[in-house]
Design a protein around this motif. Sequence first.
Motif, PDB file in Angstrom:
ATOM      1  N   GLY A  29       0.817  -1.197   0.000  1.00 55.14           N
ATOM      2  CA  GLY A  29       0.000   0.000   0.000  1.00 55.14           C
ATOM      3  C   GLY A  29       0.859   1.259   0.000  1.00 55.14           C
ATOM      4  O   GLY A  29       2.016   1.249  -0.434  1.00 55.14           O
ATOM      5  N   ASP A  30       0.270   2.319   0.506  1.00 61.37           N
ATOM      6  CA  ASP A  30       0.933   3.621   0.509  1.00 61.37           C
ATOM      7  C   ASP A  30       0.856   4.207   1.921  1.00 61.37           C
ATOM      8  O   ASP A  30      -0.040   5.010   2.227  1.00 61.37           O
ATOM      9  CB  ASP A  30       0.221   4.540  -0.509  1.00 61.37           C
ATOM     10  CG  ASP A  30       0.718   5.978  -0.412  1.00 61.37           C
ATOM     11  OD1 ASP A  30       1.813   6.214   0.159  1.00 61.37           O
ATOM     12  OD2 ASP A  30      -0.005   6.866  -0.893  1.00 61.37           O
ATOM     13  N   ILE A  78       8.134  -8.414  13.138  1.00 60.38           N
ATOM     14  CA  ILE A  78       7.544  -9.730  12.849  1.00 60.38           C
ATOM     15  C   ILE A  78       6.085  -9.849  13.285  1.00 60.38           C
ATOM     16  O   ILE A  78       5.274 -10.475  12.593  1.00 60.38           O
ATOM     17  CB  ILE A  78       8.429 -10.848  13.438  1.00 60.38           C
ATOM     18  CG1 ILE A  78       7.970 -12.219  12.971  1.00 60.38           C
ATOM     19  CG2 ILE A  78       8.495 -10.767  14.955  1.00 60.38           C
ATOM     20  CD1 ILE A  78       8.959 -13.338  13.255  1.00 60.38           C
ATOM     21  N   VAL A  79       5.748  -9.238  14.402  1.00 61.05           N
ATOM     22  CA  VAL A  79       4.342  -9.260  14.832  1.00 61.05           C
ATOM     23  C   VAL A  79       3.587  -8.104  14.192  1.00 61.05           C
ATOM     24  O   VAL A  79       2.428  -8.237  13.790  1.00 61.05           O
ATOM     25  CB  VAL A  79       4.246  -9.199  16.373  1.00 61.05           C
ATOM     26  CG1 VAL A  79       2.799  -9.027  16.829  1.00 61.05           C
ATOM     27  CG2 VAL A  79       4.849 -10.463  16.992  1.00 61.05           C
ATOM     28  N   THR A  80       4.285  -6.987  14.074  1.00 65.63           N
ATOM     29  CA  THR A  80       3.692  -5.761  13.522  1.00 65.63           C
ATOM     30  C   THR A  80       2.985  -6.025  12.194  1.00 65.63           C
ATOM     31  O   THR A  80       1.936  -5.441  11.913  1.00 65.63           O
ATOM     32  CB  THR A  80       4.811  -4.726  13.294  1.00 65.63           C
ATOM     33  OG1 THR A  80       5.821  -4.897  14.285  1.00 65.63           O
ATOM     34  CG2 THR A  80       4.273  -3.317  13.359  1.00 65.63           C
ATOM     35  N   SER A  81       3.567  -6.922  11.395  1.00 62.14           N
ATOM     36  CA  SER A  81       3.075  -7.097  10.028  1.00 62.14           C
ATOM     37  C   SER A  81       1.935  -8.091   9.904  1.00 62.14           C
ATOM     38  O   SER A  81       1.342  -8.196   8.831  1.00 62.14           O
ATOM     39  CB  SER A  81       4.232  -7.546   9.133  1.00 62.14           C
ATOM     40  OG  SER A  81       4.795  -8.746   9.640  1.00 62.14           O
ATOM     41  N   VAL A  86      -4.430  -4.264   7.947  1.00 69.95           N
ATOM     42  CA  VAL A  86      -4.033  -2.887   7.666  1.00 69.95           C
ATOM     43  C   VAL A  86      -3.654  -2.790   6.184  1.00 69.95           C
ATOM     44  O   VAL A  86      -2.841  -3.569   5.692  1.00 69.95           O
ATOM     45  CB  VAL A  86      -2.886  -2.437   8.606  1.00 69.95           C
ATOM     46  CG1 VAL A  86      -1.648  -3.303   8.469  1.00 69.95           C
ATOM     47  CG2 VAL A  86      -2.520  -0.983   8.377  1.00 69.95           C
ATOM     48  N   PRO A  87      -4.278  -1.849   5.466  1.00 76.95           N
ATOM     49  CA  PRO A  87      -4.084  -1.808   4.012  1.00 76.95           C
ATOM     50  C   PRO A  87      -2.770  -1.165   3.572  1.00 76.95           C
ATOM     51  O   PRO A  87      -2.358  -1.341   2.431  1.00 76.95           O
ATOM     52  CB  PRO A  87      -5.275  -0.970   3.521  1.00 76.95           C
ATOM     53  CG  PRO A  87      -5.687  -0.145   4.705  1.00 76.95           C
ATOM     54  CD  PRO A  87      -5.334  -0.925   5.922  1.00 76.95           C
ATOM     55  N   ASN A  88      -2.158  -0.403   4.444  1.00 81.44           N
ATOM     56  CA  ASN A  88      -0.926   0.302   4.066  1.00 81.44           C
ATOM     57  C   ASN A  88       0.118   0.044   5.134  1.00 81.44           C
ATOM     58  O   ASN A  88      -0.123   0.312   6.323  1.00 81.44           O
ATOM     59  CB  ASN A  88      -1.188   1.806   3.940  1.00 81.44           C
ATOM     60  CG  ASN A  88      -2.287   2.090   2.934  1.00 81.44           C
ATOM     61  OD1 ASN A  88      -2.096   1.956   1.729  1.00 81.44           O
ATOM     62  ND2 ASN A  88      -3.467   2.441   3.448  1.00 81.44           N
ATOM     63  N   PHE A  89       1.276  -0.427   4.709  1.00 83.75           N
ATOM     64  CA  PHE A  89       2.226  -0.899   5.719  1.00 83.75           C
ATOM     65  C   PHE A  89       3.661  -0.684   5.270  1.00 83.75           C
ATOM     66  O   PHE A  89       4.002  -0.858   4.092  1.00 83.75           O
ATOM     67  CB  PHE A  89       1.997  -2.388   5.972  1.00 83.75           C
ATOM     68  CG  PHE A  89       2.847  -2.943   7.088  1.00 83.75           C
ATOM     69  CD1 PHE A  89       2.396  -2.902   8.399  1.00 83.75           C
ATOM     70  CD2 PHE A  89       4.094  -3.490   6.824  1.00 83.75           C
ATOM     71  CE1 PHE A  89       3.176  -3.406   9.436  1.00 83.75           C
ATOM     72  CE2 PHE A  89       4.885  -3.999   7.860  1.00 83.75           C
ATOM     73  CZ  PHE A  89       4.413  -3.956   9.154  1.00 83.75           C
ATOM     74  N   ILE A 128       0.265   1.408   9.061  1.00 87.65           N
ATOM     75  CA  ILE A 128       1.283   1.234  10.091  1.00 87.65           C
ATOM     76  C   ILE A 128       2.629   1.521   9.446  1.00 87.65           C
ATOM     77  O   ILE A 128       2.948   0.987   8.389  1.00 87.65           O
ATOM     78  CB  ILE A 128       1.283  -0.196  10.676  1.00 87.65           C
ATOM     79  CG1 ILE A 128      -0.031  -0.516  11.403  1.00 87.65           C
ATOM     80  CG2 ILE A 128       2.471  -0.374  11.641  1.00 87.65           C
ATOM     81  CD1 ILE A 128      -0.113  -1.924  11.965  1.00 87.65           C
ATOM     82  N   ASP A 129       3.381   2.396  10.108  1.00 90.93           N
ATOM     83  CA  ASP A 129       4.753   2.669   9.674  1.00 90.93           C
ATOM     84  C   ASP A 129       5.662   2.319  10.849  1.00 90.93           C
ATOM     85  O   ASP A 129       5.523   2.886  11.938  1.00 90.93           O
ATOM     86  CB  ASP A 129       4.900   4.144   9.284  1.00 90.93           C
ATOM     87  CG  ASP A 129       6.287   4.440   8.712  1.00 90.93           C
ATOM     88  OD1 ASP A 129       7.064   3.489   8.484  1.00 90.93           O
ATOM     89  OD2 ASP A 129       6.584   5.638   8.510  1.00 90.93           O
ATOM     90  N   HIS A 130       6.546   1.382  10.630  1.00 91.80           N
ATOM     91  CA  HIS A 130       7.340   0.826  11.729  1.00 91.80           C
ATOM     92  C   HIS A 130       8.814   0.953  11.402  1.00 91.80           C
ATOM     93  O   HIS A 130       9.251   0.644  10.288  1.00 91.80           O
ATOM     94  CB  HIS A 130       6.968  -0.657  11.894  1.00 91.80           C
ATOM     95  CG  HIS A 130       7.832  -1.410  12.858  1.00 91.80           C
ATOM     96  ND1 HIS A 130       8.853  -2.243  12.460  1.00 91.80           N
ATOM     97  CD2 HIS A 130       7.826  -1.466  14.212  1.00 91.80           C
ATOM     98  CE1 HIS A 130       9.431  -2.778  13.528  1.00 91.80           C
ATOM     99  NE2 HIS A 130       8.835  -2.326  14.595  1.00 91.80           N
ATOM    100  N   ASP A 131       9.569   1.427  12.365  1.00 86.45           N
ATOM    101  CA  ASP A 131      11.022   1.517  12.181  1.00 86.45           C
ATOM    102  C   ASP A 131      11.680   1.004  13.447  1.00 86.45           C
ATOM    103  O   ASP A 131      11.485   1.559  14.532  1.00 86.45           O
ATOM    104  CB  ASP A 131      11.422   2.978  11.919  1.00 86.45           C
ATOM    105  CG  ASP A 131      12.911   3.089  11.661  1.00 86.45           C
ATOM    106  OD1 ASP A 131      13.338   2.744  10.552  1.00 86.45           O
ATOM    107  OD2 ASP A 131      13.640   3.494  12.586  1.00 86.45           O
TER     108      ASP A 131
END
Lengths: 327, 158, 766
Positions: C171-172, C331-334, C339-342, C311-314
């Motif tokens: 997604g975006d 690993i869990v976040t995804s 969630v359509p945008n990741f 979700i934007d994860h760093d």
Amino acid sequence: MMNFDYSRATSLEEAATLARHPGAMLLAGGTTLLDLAKCEVARPERVIDLTRLPGLNTITVGESGATIGALATMSRVADDHGIQRRYPAIAESLLLAASAQLRNMATIGGNLLQRTRCPYFRDPAGYPACNKRDPGTGCSAIGGITRDHAVLGTSDHCIAVYPGDLAVALSALGATIQTNLRAIEIEAFFLMPGATPERETVLERGEIITAIAVPATPLAANSTYLKVRDRQSYEFAAASAAVGLELDSDGVTIRDIRVALGGIATKPWRAIAVEDALRGRRLDEGTVREASRTAVDGAKSHGGNAYKIELAPCVVARAILKAGGIQ
Amino acid sequence: MASVRPVKLDINGKEKTLSLEPRVTLLDALREHLHMTGTKKGCDQGQCGACTVHVDGQRVLACLTLAVQSEGSAITTIEGLAGPDGTPHPVQQAFIEEDAFQCGYCTPGQIMSAVACIREGRAGSDDEIREFMAGNLCRCGAYPNIVSAVRKAAEATA
Amino acid sequence: MTLIEPRVKHGDASDGTTPSGPLGREIVRTDGPLKVQGAATYALEHQLEGLLHCVIVQSTVGAGRIVAVDRSAAEASPGVRLVLDAGYSLMLRSQPDFFGNKPEGDDYTPFATDIHHNGEIVAAVVADTLEQAQAAAQRVRVEVEFGPVIATHDDPRAGHGNPVPLDKDWGDPDGALAEAPVVLKATYETPREYNVPIEPHGLIAHWEADDRLTIYEPSQWVDGMANHYATWFGLPFENVRVVSPFVGGGFGSKGQALPHSAVAAIAARMLRRPVKLAVSRPQTFTAYGGRPATRQRLKLGATEEGQLLAIDHDGSNETAANAAFIETLGIVTSMMYAVPNFRSRQRIVPVNTVTPGAFRAPGKNPSAFALECAMDELAVELGLDPVELRLRNEPDVDPETGKPWSSRRLREAYAAGADAFGWTQRNPVPRSMREGRQLIGWGMACGTHPVYSSPGEAMVRILADGSVEVLSSAIDMGTGTYTILAQTAADALGVPVEQVTTKLGDSRLPRAPVAGGSQLANLMTAAVHTTALAAREELIALGLTDPNSPLRDRANTLIIADGRIAPPSGEGISIAELMAAIGRDVLEVTRDTLPRKERSSAERLKFFTTLGGMERGTSIPKSRHSFCTHFVEVRVDEDFGTIRVSRVVSALDAGRLYNPKLADSQFKGGIVMGIGMALLEEGITDPRNGRILSANLADYRIPTNADIPHIETISVGIPDYDATLLGGKAVGELAIVGVAPAIANAVFHATGKRIRRLPITLESLM
């Protein structure tokens, strides 16, 4: 641990004579000596086992006061009904210390002499600089991680905290330390580090604690010990307070009070300013909290231990309220 | 400097004579010299309780006890807990039934501590058991089942 | 709330099925009697003639170069046989570690010349007694040229780290976050955490001949470790035997041979005597790395109704200056929520630390900490119940792969957990619940763990007396392997479980992969089941066809039940009677669950001695995971900031439980460890020299019995035969995941303070 000679003393006199030799160290419960010998902090050449000395482990609780033999174990003192009834702060401070096994080993005399938990003091290989361990080498704690270090009674030479609980209770209750040579009031027994942090008490070489005497007072009978720490058990205090409280017959006026703190100072720390601020005043939460702030007068943070300056007055206040029956 | 000396130990009712340096702890005397390895070494500095044994009926830590210091005392280890015919001690039985351990390494210390805890009259409530068993760390996290086992054994022996 | 009516059994983790055979039954641990008598033999307790004692010497600086090691004083100490350092040792052959880090060059020595971290091995002393070796080790003098130390990732010089190829994108996320009505941004941190099994590391190395090495060492993987020693010493795999019948806890730390392992083997080789090396408790903190410190920045975008938009994860974790370790933070976040945008990115930050390592639920555990705290923050922001927010984002398929779930009973877990906890009584306003001076907080969070699977191998032996042996090099570190494999064999063969004994933890036995990733129970029950069925077929065939069988030609088939073999109708005989009649002492069958095409001996070895055989799910049509949810009550003293966990209810979906009693113990154990993670555990490092100041069990505080309240566990799992052959999913590492965020969320509810860095100590709440 380096090897050492071992002998069992058969009399106090023999023990005192042996203890005068350089390199000699006294062994009672062993919980401090063996621990520090394994860390290479203690390097005894000769260990003198006191544990079989006769007559030094009796506990006598009478009308005028209690006498606790230096070799009585922490658990025996904590379990003594007379101590529990007339000196609850002593029993509580012991039961909140260490673990059941260690309390069965450690003696009252040895407990007073336990050494600091400062991680720099306990790690000679990693930290050659430690004035307490090796005078004149410097202090590794200053500028390091200081969460568990003292905020009161420190010097430029040492900020190590006195770790014990019992001595805090004894400070609040005005105990006297009896040795083979003399009687020493507990206030005078522990030394602040100043320029000589290696010297923690006034005991001389060859001087052996024989008993602890505690006067029977109304405030001793109405005393309590409160200990705060992250872990529920088996941990040294982040801050603790011992309080003895005597109220007037009206049940609300403070006739006499004694307060001591642990976990925040280089020695068991008597909070006389708190006592003075409360004597003759009404026991209510606002007054107690206000007065308790003075417990940390003169405190100095070294960074990580700043929280203790905030925490200690809360612990004092809650201990006073607890002794006054206000939960 | 001291060298080895004969040390007589009374362990589980049997007299054992060893040649030991004074610095040898009771724990190492048991494990390395007598090959009685039921008593465990978890930290060797009085912080975990795995080496708990009874000396004259009191639970103590063998890692902070010199072997030579124990001369003249009666020492009981996990190997001496079962009955003479091998019947498990009620605490041992309760630990099995309640699954009060996983890896088993802290277990002998837990059991020696639990036997003493019950004898001391400190197993009156779950909270009391928790506090008076706090000197025995268990990393597998068997604590809830240890509490159940101690309670069960205490009730059985009451 | 849209909770589903719970239909599960409360009070323990029974899986609700009613097993007819031994598998799935709550039986006590078969290794229990040995353990309670102190008669279970752990690695360092094996007795060997002529044993010498080895003590390692670790560096006391965090970085630099060794100029000289003065061995003379140590060598002159009483009882000393050997003093080793980089200049006086054997050179071994280099090989990659567990995680693919290979030392530079073809040669390897466990003794450092360049110091990369405080506590690195620089020397070792071997003496006749432990006391002599310990005393002499103090007398090794190491001269060091100091180098600059970057102790932790908090040091600004550590920088942002190096990217690792774990990007996940769909997604975006930027566009979605820019337009999202509600956006939450927060950074979460976890400290260094250590496995600290109560049995410290150590080993006995014994060269039985110049080319045959036996190692007694606590091991989560005897075959992998045997292979490691074989490579080090240039021996055939078969010439190394690793023995590990009992393991005093591992939690990820005992999966591979470590530098001290090489030291003991070298010393034994040079002295031609068996050598015991016990790593001291303080030394364990740098003998094995534990979980690295982590930092995660999360951005969540959502609609006002609580539908996740992006979700934007760093994430980043510390690693060693000279080796890469990745704590897989995304690993869990995804995969947890629809969630359509990741986007997920990860970096590793080299600092002067020992190489970090696996520690219970690596990646999953800190990953869930960040995500599940962020979800709670989002719920607060939206004014939604945190369970409801999660239900609104419950994904029908794995959002990362698009695959259907093999099973995902998280809705059932929410319902059961909330019901048992009384969650509907919760006043959502922070600081709204109290008792005296205690602020009460209720919080919840979820956890998950993937189902991994490798092949396994087992032997089943039916003996003349009708008893059965199950043999495998798989290990039991308290996980119940002994017990459940006996149950599995009994179940498949049709014999009482008391008739089955299990032998484990010896690399001479049929092969098994690592006891890690919560895979062992499923893969070994599958291997034993397969093998036992084959043994059963063989026994039946003998019964039908052997000329001396009393059952010969009595039927077309035979049935085995309760240890008796019989025609479908009519009297049978005991297995012992059949064995006697046909004159067999033993019937022995070995089977494995290797993929059919992979049968060469080199391939077999690779499957069992590297992580290459671990199936991570790419070729499997379903997404396989266990799930759990934790509901927690905390009490926070309003003056002191002290936190006590007073109640825990956890509902877990781990599929079929092969022995619910033992699985329940692992669930509870994970929860206990999670309580430690949330409130107590922290590796404290001196920023000046990288030395671990909390390298002991008083300062690295794990929970005591007094820290742990009543814990209620509820199993909501059902057999999941899409996940594994016998229907189980991941158990051992599941329950720790999500505990720390549940506690942090409860602390927020109690106090109104959001703590995003673990552990939550009293000063953070004052």
